[in-house]
Design a protein around this motif. Structure first.
Motif, PDB file in Angstrom:
ATOM      1  N   TYR A 190     -10.050   3.756  -3.286  1.00 11.31           N
ATOM      2  CA  TYR A 190      -9.783   4.637  -2.151  1.00 11.31           C
ATOM      3  C   TYR A 190      -8.423   5.311  -2.245  1.00 11.31           C
ATOM      4  O   TYR A 190      -7.490   4.797  -2.869  1.00 11.31           O
ATOM      5  CB  TYR A 190      -9.875   3.850  -0.845  1.00 11.31           C
ATOM      6  CG  TYR A 190     -11.250   3.294  -0.596  1.00 11.31           C
ATOM      7  CD1 TYR A 190     -12.244   4.087  -0.036  1.00 11.31           C
ATOM      8  CD2 TYR A 190     -11.567   1.980  -0.945  1.00 11.31           C
ATOM      9  CE1 TYR A 190     -13.519   3.582   0.175  1.00 11.31           C
ATOM     10  CE2 TYR A 190     -12.829   1.479  -0.741  1.00 11.31           C
ATOM     11  CZ  TYR A 190     -13.806   2.285  -0.175  1.00 11.31           C
ATOM     12  OH  TYR A 190     -15.066   1.782   0.031  1.00 11.31           O
ATOM     13  N   SER A 191      -8.314   6.456  -1.583  1.00  9.29           N
ATOM     14  CA  SER A 191      -7.074   7.225  -1.559  1.00  9.29           C
ATOM     15  C   SER A 191      -6.304   7.073  -0.251  1.00  9.29           C
ATOM     16  O   SER A 191      -5.095   7.267  -0.225  1.00  9.29           O
ATOM     17  CB  SER A 191      -7.370   8.718  -1.778  1.00  9.29           C
ATOM     18  OG  SER A 191      -7.916   8.946  -3.054  1.00  9.29           O
ATOM     19  N   TYR A 192      -7.010   6.746   0.843  1.00 13.47           N
ATOM     20  CA  TYR A 192      -6.376   6.716   2.151  1.00 13.47           C
ATOM     21  C   TYR A 192      -6.523   5.361   2.841  1.00 13.47           C
ATOM     22  O   TYR A 192      -7.533   4.668   2.666  1.00 13.47           O
ATOM     23  CB  TYR A 192      -7.025   7.739   3.098  1.00 13.47           C
ATOM     24  CG  TYR A 192      -6.822   9.182   2.745  1.00 13.47           C
ATOM     25  CD1 TYR A 192      -5.637   9.840   3.037  1.00 13.47           C
ATOM     26  CD2 TYR A 192      -7.847   9.910   2.148  1.00 13.47           C
ATOM     27  CE1 TYR A 192      -5.468  11.179   2.749  1.00 13.47           C
ATOM     28  CE2 TYR A 192      -7.687  11.250   1.847  1.00 13.47           C
ATOM     29  CZ  TYR A 192      -6.489  11.882   2.152  1.00 13.47           C
ATOM     30  OH  TYR A 192      -6.332  13.205   1.856  1.00 13.47           O
ATOM     31  N   LEU A 193      -5.523   5.046   3.658  1.00 13.94           N
ATOM     32  CA  LEU A 193      -5.665   4.042   4.706  1.00 13.94           C
ATOM     33  C   LEU A 193      -5.775   4.808   6.009  1.00 13.94           C
ATOM     34  O   LEU A 193      -4.922   5.659   6.315  1.00 13.94           O
ATOM     35  CB  LEU A 193      -4.459   3.107   4.747  1.00 13.94           C
ATOM     36  CG  LEU A 193      -4.463   2.087   5.893  1.00 13.94           C
ATOM     37  CD1 LEU A 193      -5.590   1.074   5.713  1.00 13.94           C
ATOM     38  CD2 LEU A 193      -3.120   1.385   6.015  1.00 13.94           C
ATOM     39  N   ALA A 194      -6.823   4.552   6.782  1.00 10.92           N
ATOM     40  CA  ALA A 194      -7.050   5.248   8.041  1.00 10.92           C
ATOM     41  C   ALA A 194      -6.869   4.290   9.209  1.00 10.92           C
ATOM     42  O   ALA A 194      -7.228   3.111   9.123  1.00 10.92           O
ATOM     43  CB  ALA A 194      -8.460   5.848   8.072  1.00 10.92           C
ATOM     44  N   LEU A 195      -6.295   4.794  10.297  1.00  8.69           N
ATOM     45  CA  LEU A 195      -6.077   4.005  11.502  1.00  8.69           C
ATOM     46  C   LEU A 195      -6.469   4.829  12.716  1.00  8.69           C
ATOM     47  O   LEU A 195      -6.150   6.029  12.803  1.00  8.69           O
ATOM     48  CB  LEU A 195      -4.607   3.580  11.652  1.00  8.69           C
ATOM     49  CG  LEU A 195      -3.948   2.834  10.506  1.00  8.69           C
ATOM     50  CD1 LEU A 195      -3.247   3.814   9.554  1.00  8.69           C
ATOM     51  CD2 LEU A 195      -2.923   1.830  11.031  1.00  8.69           C
ATOM     52  N   ARG A 196      -7.169   4.196  13.648  1.00 12.13           N
ATOM     53  CA  ARG A 196      -7.510   4.829  14.914  1.00 12.13           C
ATOM     54  C   ARG A 196      -6.550   4.264  15.957  1.00 12.13           C
ATOM     55  O   ARG A 196      -6.603   3.068  16.286  1.00 12.13           O
ATOM     56  CB  ARG A 196      -8.963   4.517  15.289  1.00 12.13           C
ATOM     57  CG  ARG A 196      -9.471   5.280  16.514  1.00 12.13           C
ATOM     58  CD  ARG A 196      -9.613   6.757  16.224  1.00 12.13           C
ATOM     59  NE  ARG A 196     -10.178   7.476  17.353  1.00 12.13           N
ATOM     60  CZ  ARG A 196     -10.175   8.796  17.466  1.00 12.13           C
ATOM     61  NH1 ARG A 196      -9.640   9.539  16.508  1.00 12.13           N
ATOM     62  NH2 ARG A 196     -10.719   9.385  18.512  1.00 12.13           N
ATOM     63  N   VAL A 197      -5.635   5.117  16.464  1.00 14.11           N
ATOM     64  CA  VAL A 197      -4.550   4.611  17.299  1.00 14.11           C
ATOM     65  C   VAL A 197      -4.303   5.526  18.497  1.00 14.11           C
ATOM     66  O   VAL A 197      -4.737   6.679  18.534  1.00 14.11           O
ATOM     67  CB  VAL A 197      -3.236   4.497  16.488  1.00 14.11           C
ATOM     68  CG1 VAL A 197      -3.395   3.540  15.324  1.00 14.11           C
ATOM     69  CG2 VAL A 197      -2.773   5.862  15.989  1.00 14.11           C
ATOM     70  N   LYS A 198      -3.566   4.977  19.456  1.00 17.33           N
ATOM     71  CA  LYS A 198      -3.012   5.738  20.585  1.00 17.33           C
ATOM     72  C   LYS A 198      -1.590   5.238  20.776  1.00 17.33           C
ATOM     73  O   LYS A 198      -1.371   4.081  21.122  1.00 17.33           O
ATOM     74  CB  LYS A 198      -3.852   5.547  21.851  1.00 17.33           C
ATOM     75  CG  LYS A 198      -3.395   6.446  23.006  1.00 17.33           C
ATOM     76  CD  LYS A 198      -4.366   6.412  24.171  1.00 17.33           C
ATOM     77  CE  LYS A 198      -4.329   5.089  24.894  1.00 17.33           C
ATOM     78  NZ  LYS A 198      -5.101   5.111  26.154  1.00 17.33           N
ATOM     79  N   SER A 199      -0.617   6.123  20.547  1.00 11.71           N
ATOM     80  CA  SER A 199       0.771   5.692  20.403  1.00 11.71           C
ATOM     81  C   SER A 199       1.653   6.195  21.536  1.00 11.71           C
ATOM     82  O   SER A 199       1.408   7.258  22.129  1.00 11.71           O
ATOM     83  CB  SER A 199       1.328   6.190  19.061  1.00 11.71           C
ATOM     84  OG  SER A 199       2.698   5.922  18.951  1.00 11.71           O
ATOM     85  N   ASP A 200       2.715   5.422  21.788  1.00 12.79           N
ATOM     86  CA  ASP A 200       3.734   5.845  22.750  1.00 12.79           C
ATOM     87  C   ASP A 200       4.785   6.740  22.108  1.00 12.79           C
ATOM     88  O   ASP A 200       5.724   7.178  22.774  1.00 12.79           O
ATOM     89  CB  ASP A 200       4.410   4.633  23.397  1.00 12.79           C
ATOM     90  CG  ASP A 200       5.050   3.706  22.365  1.00 12.79           C
ATOM     91  OD1 ASP A 200       5.074   4.056  21.179  1.00 12.79           O
ATOM     92  OD2 ASP A 200       5.519   2.624  22.759  1.00 12.79           O
ATOM     93  N   GLY A 201       4.660   7.000  20.809  1.00 10.34           N
ATOM     94  CA  GLY A 201       5.567   7.916  20.142  1.00 10.34           C
ATOM     95  C   GLY A 201       6.763   7.265  19.483  1.00 10.34           C
ATOM     96  O   GLY A 201       7.591   7.970  18.882  1.00 10.34           O
ATOM     97  N   ARG A 202       6.866   5.953  19.535  1.00 12.58           N
ATOM     98  CA  ARG A 202       7.980   5.290  18.879  1.00 12.58           C
ATOM     99  C   ARG A 202       7.738   5.244  17.359  1.00 12.58           C
ATOM    100  O   ARG A 202       6.640   5.532  16.878  1.00 12.58           O
ATOM    101  CB  ARG A 202       8.186   3.889  19.453  1.00 12.58           C
ATOM    102  CG  ARG A 202       8.573   3.927  20.931  1.00 12.58           C
ATOM    103  CD  ARG A 202       9.054   2.584  21.439  1.00 12.58           C
ATOM    104  NE  ARG A 202      10.242   2.103  20.732  1.00 12.58           N
ATOM    105  CZ  ARG A 202      11.117   1.245  21.250  1.00 12.58           C
ATOM    106  NH1 ARG A 202      10.950   0.779  22.484  1.00 12.58           N
ATOM    107  NH2 ARG A 202      12.160   0.847  20.559  1.00 12.58           N
ATOM    108  N   LYS A 203       8.766   4.872  16.611  1.00 16.14           N
ATOM    109  CA  LYS A 203       8.719   4.942  15.148  1.00 16.14           C
ATOM    110  C   LYS A 203       8.149   3.652  14.567  1.00 16.14           C
ATOM    111  O   LYS A 203       8.888   2.727  14.209  1.00 16.14           O
ATOM    112  CB  LYS A 203      10.110   5.227  14.601  1.00 16.14           C
ATOM    113  CG  LYS A 203      10.659   6.579  15.028  1.00 16.14           C
ATOM    114  CD  LYS A 203      12.064   6.795  14.493  1.00 16.14           C
ATOM    115  CE  LYS A 203      12.623   8.137  14.956  1.00 16.14           C
ATOM    116  NZ  LYS A 203      14.010   8.358  14.469  1.00 16.14           N
TER     117      LYS A 203
END
Length: 303
Positions: free
Chosen positions: A132-145
């Motif tokens: 595989y070429s990618y790691l995929a993540l389904r997320v909802k973020s608060d915008g922090r690093k």
């Protein structure tokens, strides 16, 4: 057939909600003179299954006397907001230093990862994401690093491969008060950087994709205050965010140009095969032609 090979924590809930996204692409395979690009995604962590959250290990600066806190809370699906079942990685970051540990100069971090997968009669269990070429993540973020962390069966056990979790629809992205939205983030496995204790190691080396021990996420921006990140799944894939095969695979003639897999790729590959069949035979170089002339002259002299 594929689901039966999944570990116990990867329940079918992930597929029930995301199969519609991948089913179309998974019906196709790209074959180029024996070369195959995998198009069926590989589930890694399915947080729609409540059992997966119990398999996570939380780490904070409390191990060195710090005061940051972190928790993982399982959340049910909410059809009203189109929110899938997921985990919430949340807590509070503190940069306060412990009074009784003068050796501790820095605090303010929190992270989680899966626990070891265990062992069999044949040895330790690993994931292999080599095709595989990618790691995929389904997320909802608060915008922090946040950083995505991958640990492999490295010679140096404390080595971690890291990459920033770059989101576009996080809280405050559209306007100061805009809410976070669910999004799929894809990170090139080739772009992960090997680190140790938070520092980039040199020389860099290729990630050992055949023996991945853990996947996780950390927050190391050292900004005091609450944090909240929702994650529903992680998986490995060769499809980009448009459901396309990415062309920069590094394989010979792998330049698919991010063509739509279901519409263009098969057609393009057939067209290329036809072009190769119609290509003239390879022309001999000057050296090869001279060698042929020399052989002909020697035959004439001996006749």
């Amino acid at each position: 057939m594929f689901r039966a090979s999944l570990p116990r924590f990867a329940a079918p809930g992930f597929w029930q909600k995301t199969n519609q996204e991948f089913q179309r692409q998974a019906k196709f395979a790209i074959n180029l003179e024996g070369l195959t690009i995998t198009t069926i995604p590989q589930p890694l962590l399915d947080f729609e299954d409540p059992q997966t959250s119990t398999w996570m290990k939380i780490m904070t600066d409390q191990t060195v006397g710090g005061f940051s806190t972190a928790h993982i809370t399982q959340k049910e699906a909410d059809p009203a907001t189109s929110s899938p079942a997921h985990i919430l990685f949340h807590g509070n970051i503190s940069t306060k230093l412990p009074h009784d540990r003068p050796d501790v100069m820095k605090t303010g971090y929190a992270a989680f990862r899966n626990r070891d997968r265990g062992r069999t009669l044949f040895g330790e269990l690993f994931w292999s994401v080599e095709p595989y070429s990618y790691l995929a993540l389904r997320v909802k973020s608060d915008g922090r690093k946040y950083f995505v962390n991958i640990q492999t069966d490295s010679i140096v056990e404390s080595d971690i491969h890291q990459h920033k979790l770059l989101t576009k629809n996080h809280k405050g992205a559209a306007s100061p008060n805009s809410p976070a939205q669910w999004e799929t983030v894809l990170i090139r496995l080739h772009d992960f950087v090997r680190t140790n204790q938070g520092f980039i190691t040199e020389p860099q080396s290729e990630m050992l994709r055949q023996k991945v021990k853990s996947f996780g996420i950390g927050l190391i921006d050292r900004e005091p205050g609450p944090f909240e990140l929702a994650i529903s799944a992680m998986w490995a894939t060769n499809l980009n965010d448009r459901g396309q095969i990415d062309g920069r695979t590094g394989w010979l003639e792998g330049d698919q140009g991010s063509a739509l897999l279901s519409e263009n790729t098969v057609e393009k590959m057939a067209q290329r095969a036809e072009e190769r069949r119609n290509m003239p035979e390879k022309k001999e170089s000057f050296t090869e032609r001279m060698a042929d002339i020399g052989r002909a002259q020697r035959r004439e002299n001996t006749s």
